[in-house]
Scaffold this motif. Structure first.
Motif, short mmCIF file in Angstrom:
data_model
loop_
_atom_site.label_atom_id
_atom_site.label_comp_id
_atom_site.label_asym_id
_atom_site.label_seq_id
_atom_site.Cartn_x
_atom_site.Cartn_y
_atom_site.Cartn_z
N MET A 1 0.85 -1.19 0.00
CA MET A 1 0.00 0.00 0.00
C MET A 1 0.88 1.24 0.00
SD MET A 1 -3.16 0.91 2.58
CE MET A 1 -2.15 0.77 4.06
N ALA A 2 0.82 2.03 -1.10
CA ALA A 2 1.63 3.23 -1.24
C ALA A 2 0.82 4.44 -0.78
CB ALA A 2 2.08 3.39 -2.68
N LEU A 3 1.11 4.91 0.42
CA LEU A 3 0.35 6.02 0.98
C LEU A 3 1.06 7.35 0.74
CD1 LEU A 3 -0.77 4.59 4.44
CD2 LEU A 3 -2.05 4.66 2.30
N VAL A 4 0.28 8.34 0.35
CA VAL A 4 0.81 9.68 0.18
C VAL A 4 -0.10 10.65 0.94
CG1 VAL A 4 1.93 9.25 -2.02
CG2 VAL A 4 -0.45 9.99 -1.99
N LEU A 5 0.48 11.73 1.40
CA LEU A 5 -0.28 12.77 2.10
C LEU A 5 -0.73 13.79 1.07
CD1 LEU A 5 -0.97 13.59 5.11
CD2 LEU A 5 0.88 15.25 4.85
N VAL A 6 -2.02 14.03 0.99
CA VAL A 6 -2.57 14.98 0.03
C VAL A 6 -3.36 16.04 0.78
CG1 VAL A 6 -4.04 15.29 -2.00
CG2 VAL A 6 -2.76 13.16 -1.72
#
Length: 252
Positions: free
Chosen positions: A1-6
């Protein structure tokens, strides 16, 4: 799971998914706070850089969200104020008056139900701290809604907040997570957030009937609800616990 902060300022269209994605994460009554109507839309218009989601880019889904506002704070427990409602009002008053904020106040840290239990609340806390640092704010203030307080709605919040386990750590899991992440339990308040409605509204929100005047314990409530049928009014003060964090002083 590739999580990014948006952040909302980067992709505001993601927020259209929030109501459905987080349905059931907080009790229904918590969506009807007295202060929400005045400020909620301005939250995203005036402070978009302080609202963010954890986004799974690979699966195009939101797994967590954080909401916050910059506000003034003189560093004392007394100046924390009574809680969430007061902090929201203060943040907008500070902005309108041109006062420079000293701290970032968390309004909510939420993890989608299908991603709970994976340590993402800690990831969101870290993101809140990073958001404060980016804004030049040294402190993160969190008016915590204690996870297990609903099990003890008749216990005053000041006593509940002081409860500890045999190992000396806080009794409440969410307070314990905050303290374990480097936070300091600074104060407790019985009047963090005000929620009022008609008797019918509260019956709808809770699934209970309130046949007569008086105080009622209800599912998910952290304190009793006061019902006045003659005035067709039901009123509730949600208690909270203040946790303070030094931005950048995060424990792994």
């Amino acid at each position: 799971m590739a999580l990014v902060l948006v952040r909302h300022s980067e992709r505001p269209e993601l927020w259209d998914r929030i109501p459905e994605r987080f349905a059931g994460v907080v009790p229904e009554y918590n969506l009807h706070g007295d202060i929400n109507g005045d400020y909620w839309n301005r939250l995203f218009d005036d402070f978009p850089e302080f609202q963010f989601v954890l986004y799974d880019d690979e699966h195009d889904t939101i797994v967590g969200a954080g909401r916050s506002l910059p506000r003034t704070w003189d560093g004392t427990a007394a100046d924390l104020g009574p809680g969430l409602d007061d902090s929201i009002a203060r943040a907008f008053a500070d902005r309108d008056a041109g006062r420079a904020p000293d701290a970032l106040c968390a309004l909510g840290i939420e993890v989608a139900e299908d991603h709970q239990g994976r340590g993402l609340s800690k990831v969101l806390l870290d993101a809140m701290s990073d958001t404060a640092r980016r804004a030049g704010l040294a402190t993160v203030l969190v008016p915590v809604r204690p996870t297990w307080k609903e099990r003890y709605p008749l216990v005053p919040i000041e006593r509940y907040a002081a409860w500890t386990r045999d190992d000396g750590t806080p009794f409440d899991p969410w307070i314990r997570t905050q303290v374990g992440a480097g936070g300091t339990l600074a104060a407790a308040s019985g009047r963090s957030s005000r929620i009022t409605g008609t008797v019918a509204e509260w019956e709808s929100w809770t699934g209970l009937a309130f046949p007569e005047d008086g105080e009622y314990v209800f599912p998910g409530g952290l304190a009793p609800l006061r019902v006045d049928r003659a005035r067709d009014l039901a009123a509730y003060w949600e208690p909270g616990v203040w946790i303070t964090h030094r931005a950048g002083d995060r424990r792994s």
